[in-house]
Scaffold this active site. Structure first.
Site, PDB file in Angstrom:
ATOM      1  N   GLU A  94       8.735   1.602  11.208  1.00 45.32           N
ATOM      2  CA  GLU A  94      10.119   2.981  11.511  1.00 45.32           C
ATOM      3  C   GLU A  94       9.302   4.702  11.394  1.00 45.32           C
ATOM      4  OE1 GLU A  94      12.094   6.033  10.026  1.00 45.32           O
ATOM      5  OE2 GLU A  94      12.301   5.072   8.628  1.00 45.32           O
ATOM      6  N   GLU A 118       8.380  17.550  14.742  1.00 48.29           N
ATOM      7  CA  GLU A 118       9.237  17.090  13.682  1.00 48.29           C
ATOM      8  C   GLU A 118       8.397  18.275  12.270  1.00 48.29           C
ATOM      9  OE1 GLU A 118      10.144  13.079  11.209  1.00 48.29           O
ATOM     10  OE2 GLU A 118       8.205  13.043  12.092  1.00 48.29           O
ATOM     11  N   LYS A 146       0.816  -1.232  -0.109  1.00 50.39           N
ATOM     12  CA  LYS A 146       0.213  -0.080   0.007  1.00 50.39           C
ATOM     13  C   LYS A 146       0.739   1.233  -0.066  1.00 50.39           C
ATOM     14  CE  LYS A 146      -1.553   3.139   1.672  1.00 50.39           C
ATOM     15  NZ  LYS A 146      -1.590   4.746   1.584  1.00 50.39           N
ATOM     16  N   CYS A 188      13.120  11.723   7.308  1.00 46.41           N
ATOM     17  CA  CYS A 188      13.089  11.409   9.258  1.00 46.41           C
ATOM     18  C   CYS A 188      14.392  10.987   9.972  1.00 46.41           C
ATOM     19  CB  CYS A 188      12.424   9.438   9.751  1.00 46.41           C
ATOM     20  SG  CYS A 188      13.645   8.264   8.471  1.00 46.41           S
TER      21      CYS A 188
END
Length: 498
Positions: free
Chosen positions: A255, A387, A180, A289
């Site tokens: 993750e 973030e 996906k 990230c």
């Protein structure tokens, strides 16, 4: 540069490109022009169920689950060959879709081919068990068995490389896959489906269902027949996936986000640390990230380093991602642009001095945020804690080793970290003290396929990469105990004298 025309994208289920069950499509937007690139079939629960059924059947009844390892690796190597034949095409699609500069996507696509070759080698050399002898009575040994149908949910930043990093070990270990992809960057996942179709993998071994997380992603996570979910993305979604996986007790690998520190001591190699700091936040459009979004500078070099940073952001070339000279392209979509620019406004409210590069007038239709420095930042500010996922660097002063370790760890995340010092003892001390799954000393983010990749705290659960992927996630160890002699067995229920 004239941009590529792209056909509409369908789902890939059981070896065929098919319409979604609903026959619905969604628009795929170009982040450089904010115009529609193409339309993408919008898969949902019915399509996921069809793909899962195909993957499950291919594993249980098809040739893939019982195929000899040597034969399976021929398919894996063939996929790598086909990726290498299509590097330029894939790189263009990736830049068109994500806004990443073409000079960077070309390198990433080459790495994607190596993902398949690496896991072909890794499976053949490392996917073996151990043997344990118990005197002359038993020999016990372990084998590693594939799980079955696995679900892979991939992100929109560096989508092709990160997708192949999951698909390669999943297939190489003998699993079947339902992918996906992120709805914001579907083109390279479709291209991977075309490549795998051309490689002639058995039907149902690899499936792609495009769609949204709330529908397609949710159905994939909740499916009883899916044995594992590997997810890369933001932390809130990761928490939801773990909760929704609990009912079927499936394996999960998460993750997630990061707010990674880059620490520069006063004895560091100044120019190399500067290069690493600039590259680490402004490459990949800042949408990575492991980006060093918090830069901690020792007070004795802070002013000099900040002066150099100001100069460097003025020379970061912002522009068309298809231009080979571009360093920084547009963010993925207007919603993300609004989020990042909102944080920059918040930084001003929190007391930061904001210094930015420039966006040329001729590209302002795109979702461009110039390279941005948040000077005079404090570690407790929201812009230093949350973030942002864009080309935005918080610059924070420190004085002592103990102080910077405390600040580096005083954050929810723990994915990556970077330490610059010529005192190697201090480098090791700080590296081991910082809460992060990965840390580089006197180096930028250099990728090694053999190492475990993953984070601590809100940055995720589990590790992928290297043998960790094939032995800890995509397979299950099975212990087999073999008796070598007539060993003693208790005789419960036996009549006396028998």
């Amino acid at each position: 540069m004239e941009h590529k025309r792209v056909d509409d994208v369908k789902l890939f289920i059981n070896g065929d490109f098919v319409e979604a069950h609903s026959w619905e499509y969604f628009d795929n937007m170009n982040p450089f022009t904010n115009k529609v690139t193409n339309r993408v079939a919008s898969g949902a629960k019915a399509d996921i169920e069809k793909a899962v059924e195909a993957a499950d059947d291919a594993f249980l009844s098809g040739p893939w689950g019982s195929m000899k390892q040597k034969e399976r690796m021929k398919y894996i190597e063939r996929i790598a060959d086909l990726i290498e034949e299509e590097v330029e095409e894939i790189a263009i699609l990736e830049s068109l879709d994500s806004g990443l500069p073409i000079s960077q996507t070309r390198k990433m696509v080459g790495r994607a081919a190596e993902n398949f070759r690496f896991y072909s080698r890794m499976v053949q050399s490392r996917m073996h068990g151990d043997a344990y002898a118990v005197d002359d009575e038993f020999i016990n040994y372990t084998v590693y068995k594939p799980l079955g149908a696995v679900g892979l949910i991939t992100p929109w930043n560096a989508p092709f490389m990160l997708t192949t990093w999951k698909v390669a070990p999943a297939l190489a270990t003998g699993n079947t896959v339902i992918l996906k992809p992120a709805e914001l960057s579907p083109l390279s996942a479709n291209k991977l489906a075309e490549i795998i179709s051309k490689a002639e993998l058995p039907k149902g071994v690899f499936n792609v269902v495009h769609g949204f997380g709330e529908t397609a992603g949710d159905a994939l996570v909740k499916s009883e027949k899916v044995k594992a979910i590997s997810f890369t993305g933001e932390t809130v979604t990761g928490k939801t996936i773990i909760k929704n996986s609990a009912d079927s007790l499936k394996k999960t690998s998460m993750e997630l986000g990061g707010k990674s520190p880059l620490i520069v001591f006063d004895d560091a190699d100044f120019d190399r640390a500067l290069d690493a700091a600039v590259w680490g936040i402004f490459s990949f459009n800042g949408e990575r990230c492991t980006a060093n979004s918090r830069v901690f500078l020792h007070k004795d070099i802070k002013d000099r380093f900040v002066k150099a940073l100001k100069e460097r952001v003025g020379y970061v070339k912002v522009g068309d991602p298809m231009d080979t000279g571009t360093h920084l392209g547009p963010l993925i979509n207007k919603g993300h642009f609004d989020k990042v620019t909102g944080y920059i406004e918040l930084a001003k409210e929190e007391g930061c001095k904001v210094v930015q590069g420039t966006v040329p007038e001729d590209v302002k239709a795109g979702n461009f945020v110039p390279p941005t420095l948040l000077l005079e930042a404090k570690n407790e500010m929201r812009v230093s804690q949350e973030e942002i996922f864009g080309p935005v660097m918080s610059v924070i002063e420190f004085e002592t080793e103990e102080e910077v370790i405390q600040m580096a760890n005083d954050v929810d995340y723990g994915l990556a970290g970077y330490v610059w010092t010529n005192d190697i003892k201090r480098g090791h001390r700080v590296a081991q003290a910082v809460d992060s799954g990965m840390l580089w000393i006197n180096a930028q983010n250099v990728r090694d396929l053999r190492i475990p990749f993953g984070g601590m705290k809100a940055s995720g659960i589990g590790r992928e990469g290297g043998h960790f992927a094939i032995l800890e996630f995509y397979t299950e160890p099975k212990a087999i105990h073999v008796s070598m002699r007539e060993h003693h067995i208790p005789e419960f229920g036996k009549k006396s004298g028998e």
